[in-house]
Design a protein around this motif. Structure first.
Motif, PDB file in Angstrom:
ATOM      1  N   GLN A 124      16.372  -5.481   1.538  1.00  0.00           N
ATOM      2  CA  GLN A 124      16.637  -6.822   2.054  1.00  0.00           C
ATOM      3  C   GLN A 124      15.422  -7.400   2.776  1.00  0.00           C
ATOM      4  N   GLU A 125      14.457  -6.534   3.110  1.00  0.00           N
ATOM      5  CA  GLU A 125      13.291  -6.976   3.877  1.00  0.00           C
ATOM      6  C   GLU A 125      11.966  -6.833   3.118  1.00  0.00           C
ATOM      7  N   THR A 126      11.964  -6.044   2.030  1.00  0.00           N
ATOM      8  CA  THR A 126      10.718  -5.810   1.300  1.00  0.00           C
ATOM      9  C   THR A 126      11.021  -5.425  -0.133  1.00  0.00           C
ATOM     10  N   SER A 127      10.073  -5.664  -1.013  1.00  0.00           N
ATOM     11  CA  SER A 127      10.221  -5.247  -2.411  1.00  0.00           C
ATOM     12  C   SER A 127       9.563  -3.891  -2.670  1.00  0.00           C
ATOM     13  N   TYR A 128       8.932  -3.317  -1.648  1.00  0.00           N
ATOM     14  CA  TYR A 128       8.183  -2.066  -1.846  1.00  0.00           C
ATOM     15  C   TYR A 128       9.085  -0.853  -1.607  1.00  0.00           C
ATOM     16  N   VAL A 129      10.144  -0.795  -2.401  1.00  0.00           N
ATOM     17  CA  VAL A 129      11.145   0.261  -2.253  1.00  0.00           C
ATOM     18  C   VAL A 129      11.767   0.538  -3.608  1.00  0.00           C
ATOM     19  N   THR A 130      12.151   1.781  -3.847  1.00  0.00           N
ATOM     20  CA  THR A 130      12.792   2.199  -5.092  1.00  0.00           C
ATOM     21  C   THR A 130      14.155   2.803  -4.776  1.00  0.00           C
ATOM     22  N   ASP A 131      14.850   3.244  -5.831  1.00  0.00           N
ATOM     23  CA  ASP A 131      16.125   3.975  -5.697  1.00  0.00           C
ATOM     24  C   ASP A 131      17.242   3.122  -5.116  1.00  0.00           C
ATOM     25  N   MET A 132      17.198   1.809  -5.364  1.00  0.00           N
ATOM     26  CA  MET A 132      18.283   0.953  -4.907  1.00  0.00           C
ATOM     27  C   MET A 132      19.423   0.974  -5.922  1.00  0.00           C
ATOM     28  N   THR A 133      20.542   0.409  -5.526  1.00  0.00           N
ATOM     29  CA  THR A 133      21.679   0.239  -6.432  1.00  0.00           C
ATOM     30  C   THR A 133      21.232  -0.516  -7.678  1.00  0.00           C
TER      31      THR A 133
ATOM     32  N   ARG B 144       0.829  -1.211   0.000  1.00  0.00           N
ATOM     33  CA  ARG B 144       0.000   0.000   0.000  1.00  0.00           C
ATOM     34  C   ARG B 144       0.858   1.255   0.000  1.00  0.00           C
ATOM     35  N   TYR B 145       2.146   1.111   0.333  1.00  0.00           N
ATOM     36  CA  TYR B 145       3.070   2.247   0.341  1.00  0.00           C
ATOM     37  C   TYR B 145       4.414   1.793  -0.226  1.00  0.00           C
ATOM     38  N   VAL B 146       4.937   2.574  -1.160  1.00  0.00           N
ATOM     39  CA  VAL B 146       6.244   2.315  -1.775  1.00  0.00           C
ATOM     40  C   VAL B 146       7.136   3.507  -1.462  1.00  0.00           C
ATOM     41  N   THR B 147       8.318   3.258  -0.919  1.00  0.00           N
ATOM     42  CA  THR B 147       9.180   4.347  -0.469  1.00  0.00           C
ATOM     43  C   THR B 147      10.428   4.483  -1.338  1.00  0.00           C
ATOM     44  N   GLY B 148      11.213   5.513  -1.060  1.00  0.00           N
ATOM     45  CA  GLY B 148      12.442   5.760  -1.808  1.00  0.00           C
ATOM     46  C   GLY B 148      13.288   6.786  -1.083  1.00  0.00           C
TER      47      GLY B 148
END
Length: 350
Positions: free
Chosen positions: A128-137, A109-113
């Motif tokens: 490492q704990e969730t796929s709901y994230v952007t701006d990774m390497t 429900r929430y995607v962060t960056g």
């Protein structure tokens, strides 16, 4: 703060308070509106003066993200996370992994960056704990200053559109622009402005950044307390929010306020005051949407060229805001709100 009352008044859906004493995590995750899609918004880390200040900032930022997505035509809602702490000394991989576990519980429900005080490496830890994230390497958003660059590009185009409205010409040649804040976005904005021929007045609490801008852009350095009163065509706030309060408004000597900072208006009355003084205000969530446009399009599989073209719609969007403000007798903040709400309603009817 009367939290439930504030949530009801502004339409907030959910607030999550996250705590993990083992690694010092104290975070607030705010979901303002997910009707158009998952809430999209960065994770900020800042050394707030109080719990209430942290919550207030998260709520204002989350609401702004709803309007930013809506006015940009993106299939996302608005959310924001803040972690309370000094990013220069309090953060750790364990802290961000713990935050990632809280994020995972929201089930998309929430995607962060990345946001103020956080980095690509912090996003790598969250991932490492969730796929709901952007701006990774390895992502565009995780490549150098890409998101900041797209935000700055959009602000630059928005300044052109604002000059067209206020002065009848979008040319920046010889235009004096006072840039407050030389972080990643503010500094990149200076590069665009100088290339277009603008004369820059710059200010930052970090004197080394000011000195660097003076050398690279032939800018004039101004002390932080004096930047508001500079005789210029454009004042570009690119630091923290709430800058346009009564004290600052009384000092402004510009035709246009157009910058990258979020939540620039200290109060709704500030927009009316700017209009009364004949100063054109570029609503922050309309002009600084380049970063979220880049993130949303990358999540949809788009590449850099498509993203850049979409960021270039910021100028026409601002032109629509100004046209509505003129025709309806509104200040530009009111016009932007009406336009964003109309676009959100249209998306929900599809």
């Amino acid at each position: 703060m009367q939290v439930w009352e504030a949530m009801a008044e502004e339409g907030f859906e959910e607030i999550v308070f996250a705590s993990d004493p083992a690694n010092g995590l104290k975070a607030v995750i705010v979901l303002h509106n997910t009707q158009a899609g998952p809430a999209l918004g960065g994770c900020r880390m800042w050394n707030y003066a109080s719990e209430e200040e942290a919550l207030t900032d998260a709520m204002k930022l989350a609401r702004g993200m709803t309007y930013k997505s809506a006015i940009s035509g993106l299939p996302y809602g608005g959310g924001k996370a803040v972690i309370w702490g000094d990013p220069s000394k309090d953060k750790s991989e364990a802290m961000f992994r713990s935050f990632g576990r809280f994020l995972q519980r929201l089930k998309g429900r929430y995607v962060t960056g990345v946001d103020l005080g956080t980095t690509v490496q912090d996003m790598d830890a969250i991932a490492q704990e969730t796929s709901y994230v952007t701006d990774m390497t390895g992502t565009l958003g995780g490549s150098g200053n890409y998101t900041a660059e797209m935000t700055a590009y959009g602000v630059y185009l928005g300044i052109e559109a604002s000059l067209q409205e206020a002065e009848g010409s979008r040319s920046l040649a010889g235009t004096r622009v006072a840039v407050q804040g030389l972080g990643k976005v503010g500094y990149a904005l200076c590069r665009y402005l100088r290339k277009a021929g603008a004369e820059l007045l710059v200010s930052d609490v970090n004197g080394a950044l000011t000195d660097q801008a003076v050398r690279e852009f032939s800018a004039s350095a101004v002390s932080p307390g004096a930047i508001y009163a500079q005789d210029c065509e454009v004042f570009a706030p690119c630091a923290l929010g709430g800058v346009l309060d009564r004290r600052v408004l009384a000092q402004l000597s510009c035709r246009v306020v157009a910058g990258a900072a979020n939540n620039q208006l200290a109060s709704p009355e500030a927009a009316a005051e700017l209009k009364a003084r004949g100063i054109l205000y570029a609503p922050d969530y309309a002009i600084n949407a380049g970063g979220i446009i880049a993130t949303a399009l990358e999540l949809a599989g788009s590449g850099a060229e498509d993203i850049r073209r979409r960021v270039e719609t910021i100028g026409p969007t601002l032109a629509d805001v100004y046209r509505l403000a003129r025709s309806a007798g509104l200040n530009t903040a009111q016009a932007a709100g009406q336009l964003a709400e109309a676009k959100l309603a249209a998306r929900l009817q599809r």
